[in-house]
Motif scaffolding. Structure first.
Motif, PDB file in Angstrom:
ATOM      1  N   THR A 121      45.564  71.166 -12.231  1.00 41.21           N
ATOM      2  CA  THR A 121      45.009  69.967 -12.858  1.00 41.21           C
ATOM      3  C   THR A 121      43.523  69.765 -12.618  1.00 41.21           C
ATOM      4  OG1 THR A 121      45.579  68.628 -10.934  1.00 41.21           O
ATOM      5  CG2 THR A 121      47.209  68.761 -12.707  1.00 41.21           C
ATOM      6  N   GLY A 122      42.935  70.517 -11.718  1.00 39.41           N
ATOM      7  CA  GLY A 122      41.519  70.280 -11.461  1.00 39.41           C
ATOM      8  C   GLY A 122      40.908  71.255 -10.475  1.00 39.41           C
ATOM      9  N   VAL A 123      39.658  70.964 -10.134  1.00 38.78           N
ATOM     10  CA  VAL A 123      38.881  71.828  -9.261  1.00 38.78           C
ATOM     11  C   VAL A 123      38.294  71.018  -8.114  1.00 38.78           C
ATOM     12  CG1 VAL A 123      36.839  73.301  -9.142  1.00 38.78           C
ATOM     13  CG2 VAL A 123      38.263  73.337 -11.178  1.00 38.78           C
ATOM     14  N   MET A 124      38.388  71.566  -6.907  1.00 39.05           N
ATOM     15  CA  MET A 124      37.740  70.985  -5.737  1.00 39.05           C
ATOM     16  C   MET A 124      36.665  71.956  -5.309  1.00 39.05           C
ATOM     17  SD  MET A 124      37.428  68.745  -3.350  1.00 39.05           S
ATOM     18  CE  MET A 124      36.654  68.654  -1.762  1.00 39.05           C
ATOM     19  N   PRO A 125      35.381  71.602  -5.448  1.00 38.87           N
ATOM     20  CA  PRO A 125      34.331  72.537  -5.020  1.00 38.87           C
ATOM     21  C   PRO A 125      34.295  72.637  -3.499  1.00 38.87           C
ATOM     22  CG  PRO A 125      33.361  70.471  -5.750  1.00 38.87           C
ATOM     23  CD  PRO A 125      34.831  70.374  -6.009  1.00 38.87           C
ATOM     24  N   PRO A 126      33.829  73.757  -2.966  1.00 30.32           N
ATOM     25  CA  PRO A 126      33.729  73.885  -1.505  1.00 30.32           C
ATOM     26  C   PRO A 126      32.874  72.759  -0.922  1.00 30.32           C
ATOM     27  CG  PRO A 126      33.302  75.986  -2.565  1.00 30.32           C
ATOM     28  CD  PRO A 126      33.375  74.966  -3.644  1.00 30.32           C
ATOM     29  N   LYS A 127      33.401  72.138   0.110  1.00 33.28           N
ATOM     30  CA  LYS A 127      32.729  71.045   0.816  1.00 33.28           C
ATOM     31  C   LYS A 127      32.279  69.939  -0.134  1.00 33.28           C
ATOM     32  CE  LYS A 127      31.507  73.724   4.817  1.00 33.28           C
ATOM     33  NZ  LYS A 127      30.518  74.088   5.799  1.00 33.28           N
ATOM     34  N   GLY A 128      33.078  69.713  -1.167  1.00 35.03           N
ATOM     35  CA  GLY A 128      32.784  68.640  -2.108  1.00 35.03           C
ATOM     36  C   GLY A 128      31.493  68.851  -2.873  1.00 35.03           C
ATOM     37  N   GLY A 129      30.994  70.077  -2.879  1.00 37.75           N
ATOM     38  CA  GLY A 129      29.752  70.364  -3.575  1.00 37.75           C
ATOM     39  C   GLY A 129      28.520  70.200  -2.706  1.00 37.75           C
ATOM     40  N   ASN A 130      28.699  69.866  -1.428  1.00 41.66           N
ATOM     41  CA  ASN A 130      27.554  69.710  -0.523  1.00 41.66           C
ATOM     42  C   ASN A 130      27.700  70.705   0.626  1.00 41.66           C
ATOM     43  OD1 ASN A 130      25.540  68.922   1.224  1.00 41.66           O
ATOM     44  ND2 ASN A 130      25.988  66.749   1.086  1.00 41.66           N
ATOM     45  N   PRO A 131      27.049  71.870   0.543  1.00 42.85           N
ATOM     46  CA  PRO A 131      27.212  72.883   1.582  1.00 42.85           C
ATOM     47  C   PRO A 131      26.615  72.480   2.925  1.00 42.85           C
ATOM     48  CG  PRO A 131      25.523  73.550   0.018  1.00 42.85           C
ATOM     49  CD  PRO A 131      26.153  72.304  -0.519  1.00 42.85           C
ATOM     50  N   ALA A 132      25.873  71.372   2.971  1.00 41.52           N
ATOM     51  CA  ALA A 132      25.284  70.934   4.240  1.00 41.52           C
ATOM     52  C   ALA A 132      26.309  70.222   5.123  1.00 41.52           C
ATOM     53  CB  ALA A 132      24.086  70.019   3.981  1.00 41.52           C
ATOM     54  N   LEU A 133      27.480  69.915   4.589  1.00 42.87           N
ATOM     55  CA  LEU A 133      28.525  69.291   5.408  1.00 42.87           C
ATOM     56  C   LEU A 133      29.118  70.334   6.350  1.00 42.87           C
ATOM     57  CD1 LEU A 133      30.342  67.186   2.684  1.00 42.87           C
ATOM     58  CD2 LEU A 133      29.102  66.280   4.638  1.00 42.87           C
ATOM     59  N   ASN A 134      29.376  69.935   7.577  1.00 48.17           N
ATOM     60  CA  ASN A 134      30.016  70.872   8.506  1.00 48.17           C
ATOM     61  C   ASN A 134      31.519  70.615   8.528  1.00 48.17           C
ATOM     62  OD1 ASN A 134      30.477  68.718  10.321  1.00 48.17           O
ATOM     63  ND2 ASN A 134      28.519  69.068  11.341  1.00 48.17           N
ATOM     64  N   ASP A 135      32.242  71.473   9.224  1.00 44.87           N
ATOM     65  CA  ASP A 135      33.706  71.378   9.233  1.00 44.87           C
ATOM     66  C   ASP A 135      34.200  70.082   9.867  1.00 44.87           C
ATOM     67  OD1 ASP A 135      33.622  73.812   8.022  1.00 44.87           O
ATOM     68  OD2 ASP A 135      34.452  74.950   9.712  1.00 44.87           O
TER      69      ASP A 135
END
Length: 159
Positions: A130-144
């Protein structure tokens, strides 16, 4: 005679201006060489063969490290703050098939899968039916740790 006099005055004024200009040249921009290098720098790179592939992978790794070195939102691990700044854009409106936080039935199967799976999909990205979740919500500056806080916050809202 008048026209000849005016022409002579014009020539004299031009000669005077050239003399003044030659004795007082305009100052040069100290960044002139740097600006010239920027103008003639290549726009992109060409990667061919194994050497190119290695260079491309090195460039991607360098970009990922640069992004990881900048921690988003001042490094906060407050899931509500991060959700309010980033995640709400998709999860409040249902953009790109994202399940709305207000729709508990859409989250039932996801919650049943477990927090670890949700965290993995949030960090690595996920393409579902039904959809797409980009890695880290689209913000690669977020850490785990920040992603874990957001997942925990969303789970607290949908249970």
């Amino acid at each position: 005679m008048l026209i000849g006099f005016l022409a002579l005055v014009a020539v004299l004024l031009i000669a005077l201006a050239m003399h003044i200009y030659s004795t007082h040249p305009p100052s040069e921009n100290p960044d002139k060489a740097k600006l010239a290098e920027q103008r003639i720098a290549p726009v992109g790179g060409v990667y061919a063969g194994d050497t190119g592939r290695a260079a491309m992978q090195a460039a991607q790794e360098a970009a990922a490290k640069a992004a990881a070195s900048q921690v988003a939102y001042g490094g906060t691990t407050d899931g509500k703050t991060i959700y309010g700044n980033l995640c709400h854009t998709c999860h409040d409106a249902g953009v790109a098939g994202a399940p709305k936080v207000s729709d508990k039935s859409a989250w039932a199967a996801r919650v049943a899968a477990g927090e670890d799976i949700l965290l993995k999909h949030a960090i690595e990205g996920f393409t579902g039916k039904t959809g797409v979740m980009p890695p880290k919500g689209g913000n690669p500056a977020l850490n785990d740790a920040q992603m874990k806080a957001v997942v925990e916050y969303i789970l607290s809202q949908v249970k």
